[in-house]
Design an enzyme around this catalytic site. Structure first.
Site, PDB file in Angstrom:
ATOM      1  N   TYR A 104       0.793  -1.232   0.000  1.00  0.00           N
ATOM      2  CA  TYR A 104       0.000   0.000   0.000  1.00  0.00           C
ATOM      3  C   TYR A 104       0.827   1.284   0.000  1.00  0.00           C
ATOM      4  CZ  TYR A 104      -3.644  -3.326   1.187  1.00  0.00           C
ATOM      5  OH  TYR A 104      -4.498  -4.390   1.177  1.00  0.00           O
ATOM      6  N   HIS A 162      -9.162   0.822  -5.547  1.00  0.00           N
ATOM      7  CA  HIS A 162      -8.280   0.001  -4.711  1.00  0.00           C
ATOM      8  C   HIS A 162      -6.842   0.385  -5.007  1.00  0.00           C
ATOM      9  CE1 HIS A 162     -11.446  -2.549  -3.172  1.00  0.00           C
ATOM     10  NE2 HIS A 162     -11.966  -2.496  -4.392  1.00  0.00           N
TER      11      HIS A 162
END
Length: 147
Positions: A23, A100
């Site tokens: 991430y 996402h």
């Protein structure tokens, strides 16, 4: 001036700490600051909301219909199984773009399916935090309302 809700679901408050290899190292505050600056330059207003609780996200979607021109939504893991969020998205007359940060299709098998995508205007995956800006650009270009 267009006004969009940027809605973040479970564990996104852990950005910068949770799996930085997946991430990245920027925090949720970093993301919001970056998006605020992007929006300011583009004459767009953004409101940010994050929750780890499904009901809070459902409430935010319901309330969005009266306040915003569209929604950028990173539902986190709820994307894979939350029929309640799917129903909430389907019940509002705003465009919702699912975002996402990671490429969910390159990850575990259970992450490959979104129950939300069929009721969203589109889905952006795997482009990191830039995906949020792309979603905002799309909402601006199409006016935010479901056609």
């Amino acid at each position: 001036m267009p006004h969009f809700l940027v809605l973040n679901g479970p564990n996104l408050n852990r950005l910068g700490k949770r799996e930085p290899a997946v991430y990245g190292s920027k925090t949720l505050t970093d993301l919001e600051t970056d998006l605020f600056q992007f929006a300011e330059r583009a004459n767009i207003q953004l409101t940010f909301f994050q929750s780890n609780h499904e009901g809070d996200l459902i409430d935010a979607l319901h309330e969005a219909e009266e306040q915003y021109d569209g929604v950028v939504f990173n539902p986190g893991a709820f994307t894979h199984y939350s029929y309640a969020l799917r129903d909430a998205i389907a019940s509002i007359s705003l465009s919702v773009v699912e975002v996402h940060i990671s490429n969910v299709h390159k990850r575990e098998e259970f992450r490959h399916h979104s129950v939300l995508a069929p009721v969203c205007q589109g889905q952006i995956v795997g482009l990191g935090l830039e995906g949020y800006k792309l979603a905002i650009r799309y909402l601006v270009s199409e006016g935010g309302a479901v056609s």
